[in-house]
Design an enzyme around this catalytic site. Structure first.
Site, short mmCIF file in Angstrom:
data_model
loop_
_atom_site.label_atom_id
_atom_site.label_comp_id
_atom_site.label_asym_id
_atom_site.label_seq_id
_atom_site.Cartn_x
_atom_site.Cartn_y
_atom_site.Cartn_z
CD GLU A 17 23.98 63.69 89.97
OE1 GLU A 17 22.84 63.93 90.42
OE2 GLU A 17 24.18 63.01 88.95
CB THR A 48 26.67 59.21 90.04
OG1 THR A 48 28.04 59.17 89.66
CG2 THR A 48 26.07 60.56 89.73
CG ASP A 109 21.88 55.21 83.58
OD1 ASP A 109 20.69 55.45 83.32
OD2 ASP A 109 22.71 56.10 83.84
CB ALA A 123 13.77 53.51 92.15
CD GLN A 173 18.09 62.65 83.45
OE1 GLN A 173 19.00 63.43 83.75
NE2 GLN A 173 18.23 61.35 83.53
P1 FAD Z 1 12.39 53.40 88.46
O1 FAD Z 1 11.65 54.30 89.35
O2 FAD Z 1 12.61 52.00 88.90
O3 FAD Z 1 11.61 53.42 87.04
C1 FAD Z 1 12.15 52.77 85.90
C2 FAD Z 1 11.03 52.47 84.91
O4 FAD Z 1 10.16 51.49 85.46
C3 FAD Z 1 10.13 53.66 84.58
O5 FAD Z 1 9.73 53.54 83.26
C4 FAD Z 1 8.94 53.49 85.53
O6 FAD Z 1 7.77 54.11 85.04
C5 FAD Z 1 8.81 51.98 85.55
N1 FAD Z 1 8.23 51.45 86.78
C6 FAD Z 1 8.50 51.86 88.05
N2 FAD Z 1 7.79 51.11 88.93
C7 FAD Z 1 7.10 50.19 88.20
C8 FAD Z 1 6.20 49.13 88.53
N3 FAD Z 1 5.88 48.86 89.79
N4 FAD Z 1 5.68 48.39 87.50
C9 FAD Z 1 6.00 48.64 86.22
N5 FAD Z 1 6.85 49.65 85.85
C10 FAD Z 1 7.39 50.40 86.83
N6 FAD Z 1 21.73 56.05 87.03
C11 FAD Z 1 22.79 55.35 87.51
O7 FAD Z 1 23.10 54.25 87.00
N7 FAD Z 1 23.55 55.84 88.54
C12 FAD Z 1 23.28 57.01 89.14
O8 FAD Z 1 23.98 57.42 90.07
C13 FAD Z 1 22.16 57.78 88.66
N8 FAD Z 1 21.81 58.95 89.24
C14 FAD Z 1 20.68 59.61 88.82
C15 FAD Z 1 20.30 60.78 89.48
C16 FAD Z 1 19.17 61.47 89.09
C17 FAD Z 1 18.76 62.73 89.82
C18 FAD Z 1 18.38 60.98 87.99
C19 FAD Z 1 17.17 61.74 87.54
C20 FAD Z 1 18.75 59.83 87.33
C21 FAD Z 1 19.89 59.11 87.74
N9 FAD Z 1 20.29 57.93 87.13
C22 FAD Z 1 21.39 57.24 87.59
C23 FAD Z 1 19.53 57.39 85.99
C24 FAD Z 1 18.47 56.36 86.41
O9 FAD Z 1 19.05 55.29 87.11
C25 FAD Z 1 17.83 55.85 85.13
O10 FAD Z 1 17.01 56.83 84.55
C26 FAD Z 1 17.08 54.53 85.27
O11 FAD Z 1 16.83 54.00 83.97
C27 FAD Z 1 15.71 54.66 85.95
O12 FAD Z 1 15.88 54.98 87.24
P2 FAD Z 1 14.62 55.32 88.19
O13 FAD Z 1 15.18 55.39 89.54
O14 FAD Z 1 13.84 56.43 87.63
O15 FAD Z 1 13.81 53.93 88.02
#
Ligand code: FAD
Length: 286
Positions: A17, A48, A109, A123, A173
């Protein structure tokens, strides 16, 4: 260009990455890092995404440059929070038109209020949009210790399971114990999810930086790992050596546990990843 879903169906993946450079100096570093890592023949590389117009340009520029000028398989990250829905659609359409086959769909983030959008909140909604616009290979993030915004681990696992029913694979993560990975995998399997979960590997090269990153991601580095690294004292080389040793042991345990892929958070440096590759014997075996 390869689809990561196909690569995973054919065997284990090894991926790196990067983040998009902000200036000339960072660009030079990334160019050198990519040149140093290319001989390791990664299955794919990911780039990213932060937020707003500048990030859109930077991430797009890096992935398209990689697509056109290297034989690497690049995957852009994209986040819900960075754009309103129509712009996310435009960006995904642009990625498809450029010939990209893979997408990492993320919540994102937190951004400053003036740059932050909530039209797509989770997501899983971005996965659905990516599908509608033609992506057949979509990854998502997984958080072994649970996402820091989640009220509890069970609801986080439920949301992850829902997201993975829509997506093709997950990348975790960073974490430091194989048990953390096995627990995540087993709890998803108990919910009927057996899609590939690639392990995110962050080699510790400085204790302070990893603790800061862990704080930001809401993950506490296990106390015995902290003690092991801290035993290196003030000697930066020794801290680094210990960090590489910890990461190599974790990779070895994960490979023994049957992990479908290792994804290295390079922070745009190549040395730690190359050292771990060598220690694992991957350089000669691939
Ligand atoms: P989601 O899957 O949307 O989840 C976020 C929160 O919402 C969680 O607590 C989940 O349990 C909750 N949730 C999900 N669906 C629902 C629902 N239907 N109802 C209620 N709650 C729900 N960040 C960046 O800004 N840029 C990047 O390029 C980036 N790359 C990353 C790459 C990897 C491999 C990882 C692991 C993380 C990365 N991140 C990045 C960080 C990530 O964007 C953050 O952790 C962010 O806060 C959550 O992203 P997520 O896709 O897990 O979110």
């Amino acid at each position: 260009m390869a689809r990561i879903t196909d690569l995973l169906a054919a065997g284990r993946t090894f991926s790196f990455e990067f983040f998009p450079p902000k200036d000339e100096e960072e660009q030079r570093l990334l160019t050198r890092t990519i040149a140093d890592l290319q001989p390791l023949r990664p299955s794919f590389v990911s780039v990213t995404y932060r937020g707003g117009r500048i990030s859109r340009e930077r991430t797009t520029r890096v992935v398209i440059d990689l697509l056109r000028t290297t034989d690497l398989t690049p995957m852009p990250h994209l986040t819900c929070v960075a754009h309103p829905r129509f712009e996310l659609g435009e960006i995904i359409g642009g990625f498809r038109a450029a010939g990209l086959e893979n997408l990492l769909a993320l919540g994102g983030d937190p951004l400053p209020a003036e740059e932050s959008y909530k039209e797509l909140e989770y997501a899983s909604e971005l996965v659905e949009l990516g599908r509608r616009l033609g992506f057949e290979s979509i990854g998502v993030a997984a958080h072994p210790a649970g996402h820091p915004r989640s009220p509890d681990l069970v609801s986080d696992r439920e949301h992850l399971a829902f997201k993975l029913r829509l997506a093709d694979f997950a990348i975790t993560q960073f974490f430091f114990k194989v048990e953390e990975y096995e627990r995540l995998r087993d709890e998803l399997a108990a919910r009927g999810i057996t899609k590939p979960i690639l392990a995110g590997i962050m080699p510790i090269t400085s204790l302070v930086s990893v603790q800061r990153m862990a704080e930001l991601s809401g993950y506490a580095v296990p106390a015995d790992i902290v003690r092991r690294i801290e035993a290196g004292g003030d000697d930066r080389e020794e801290i680094r050596r210990r960090g590489i040793e910890v990461a190599t042991e974790l990779c070895r345990d994960l490979l023994d546990a049957g992990v479908p892929g290792l994804h290295f958070y390079t922070l745009n440096f190549s040395k730690a990843t190359r050292e771990i590759y060598t220690k694992l014997g991957l350089v000669t075996h691939r």
